[in-house]
Scaffold this motif. Structure first.
Motif, short mmCIF file in Angstrom:
data_model
loop_
_atom_site.label_atom_id
_atom_site.label_comp_id
_atom_site.label_asym_id
_atom_site.label_seq_id
_atom_site.Cartn_x
_atom_site.Cartn_y
_atom_site.Cartn_z
N LEU A 129 -1.20 -8.46 -23.17
CA LEU A 129 -2.06 -8.19 -24.32
C LEU A 129 -2.07 -6.69 -24.64
O LEU A 129 -2.03 -5.85 -23.74
N GLY A 130 -2.16 -6.38 -25.93
CA GLY A 130 -2.13 -4.99 -26.37
C GLY A 130 -3.25 -4.16 -25.78
O GLY A 130 -3.06 -3.02 -25.39
N ARG A 131 -4.45 -4.74 -25.69
CA ARG A 131 -5.58 -4.01 -25.12
C ARG A 131 -5.31 -3.66 -23.67
O ARG A 131 -5.58 -2.54 -23.21
N ASP A 132 -4.74 -4.59 -22.90
CA ASP A 132 -4.45 -4.34 -21.49
C ASP A 132 -3.40 -3.24 -21.34
O ASP A 132 -3.56 -2.32 -20.52
N GLY A 133 -2.33 -3.31 -22.12
CA GLY A 133 -1.29 -2.29 -22.06
C GLY A 133 -1.84 -0.91 -22.41
O GLY A 133 -1.54 0.09 -21.74
N TYR A 134 -2.67 -0.87 -23.44
CA TYR A 134 -3.28 0.38 -23.88
C TYR A 134 -4.16 0.97 -22.77
O TYR A 134 -4.11 2.17 -22.49
N MET A 135 -4.97 0.13 -22.13
CA MET A 135 -5.89 0.62 -21.10
C MET A 135 -5.12 1.13 -19.87
O MET A 135 -5.53 2.11 -19.26
N ILE A 136 -4.03 0.48 -19.53
CA ILE A 136 -3.20 0.95 -18.41
C ILE A 136 -2.59 2.31 -18.75
O ILE A 136 -2.69 3.27 -17.97
N ARG A 137 -1.98 2.41 -19.94
CA ARG A 137 -1.37 3.69 -20.34
C ARG A 137 -2.41 4.79 -20.45
O ARG A 137 -2.17 5.93 -20.03
N ARG A 138 -3.58 4.47 -21.02
CA ARG A 138 -4.64 5.47 -21.18
C ARG A 138 -5.10 5.99 -19.82
O ARG A 138 -5.31 7.19 -19.63
N SER A 139 -5.27 5.09 -18.86
CA SER A 139 -5.70 5.50 -17.52
C SER A 139 -4.67 6.43 -16.89
O SER A 139 -5.02 7.45 -16.29
N LEU A 140 -3.39 6.08 -17.02
CA LEU A 140 -2.33 6.94 -16.45
C LEU A 140 -2.36 8.33 -17.09
O LEU A 140 -2.23 9.33 -16.39
#
Length: 172
Positions: A129-140
């Motif tokens: 899901l786009g939200r999940d991918g975004y949250m992973i990248r944002r955290s990194l």
């Protein structure tokens, strides 16, 4: 398709857990490509999830060296799902996780299908899901980290508190 061990893939979902960074230490749900790519023959207890550069992974990757023997996180768009999978495979990646480019998508799984080129790919390809991918990248990005450490696939049937480990932005 070869049979997978029970629990790794329930109702066409496959699960992975982020181990680091700790602020996104959740179990994420992904869907395997419908008609291309391989399956997980082994469980990776700790493997790097490396965001591809450039994110759409439609050609040469500037960080391809870091994707070798790891799993790439790429974004939807720019070329076919199969093309992205082949790019990661050519860089030595063990698998690819393709997140939706709609960062507000927190519920709709896109069915990844073969393109019209008759090409194949051997590594597993998963849709996130786009939200999940975004949250992973944002955290990194917030932690200044080049990759996350994940465990994949995760057998959720053996985890009694599975629901408690879902990302808080996921709605049931």
């Amino acid at each position: 398709m070869e049979a997978e061990r029970p629990g790794f893939r329930i109702h066409d979902y496959l699960y992975f857990q982020v181990l680091s960074p700790g602020d996104i230490r959740y179990i994420f749900t992904a869907t395997p490509a419908k008609d291309f790519g391989g399956i997980f023959h082994t469980r990776y207890e700790q493997i790097h999830l490396v965001p591809a550069e450039p994110p759409e992974a439609c050609g040469e990757l500037s960080n391809g060296f870091f994707i070798q023997d790891q799993i790439a996180l790429v974004e939807r768009g720019g070329c076919s799902f199969l093309s992205k999978t082949r790019v990661v495979q050519e860089h030595g990646g063990r698998a690819v996780i393709i997140s939706d480019n709609a960062v507000d998508n927190d519920s709709f799984y896109v069915e990844m299908i073969q393109d019209s080129t008759q090409r194949t790919a051997d590594i597993p390809a998963l849709f996130l899901l786009g939200r999940d991918g975004y949250m992973i990248r944002r955290s990194l990005e917030q932690h200044g980290l080049p990759w996350a450490i994940i465990s994949i696939p995760v057998n959720v049937t053996s985890i009694p508190t599975f629901e408690l480990l879902q990302p808080p932005w996921t709605f049931w």
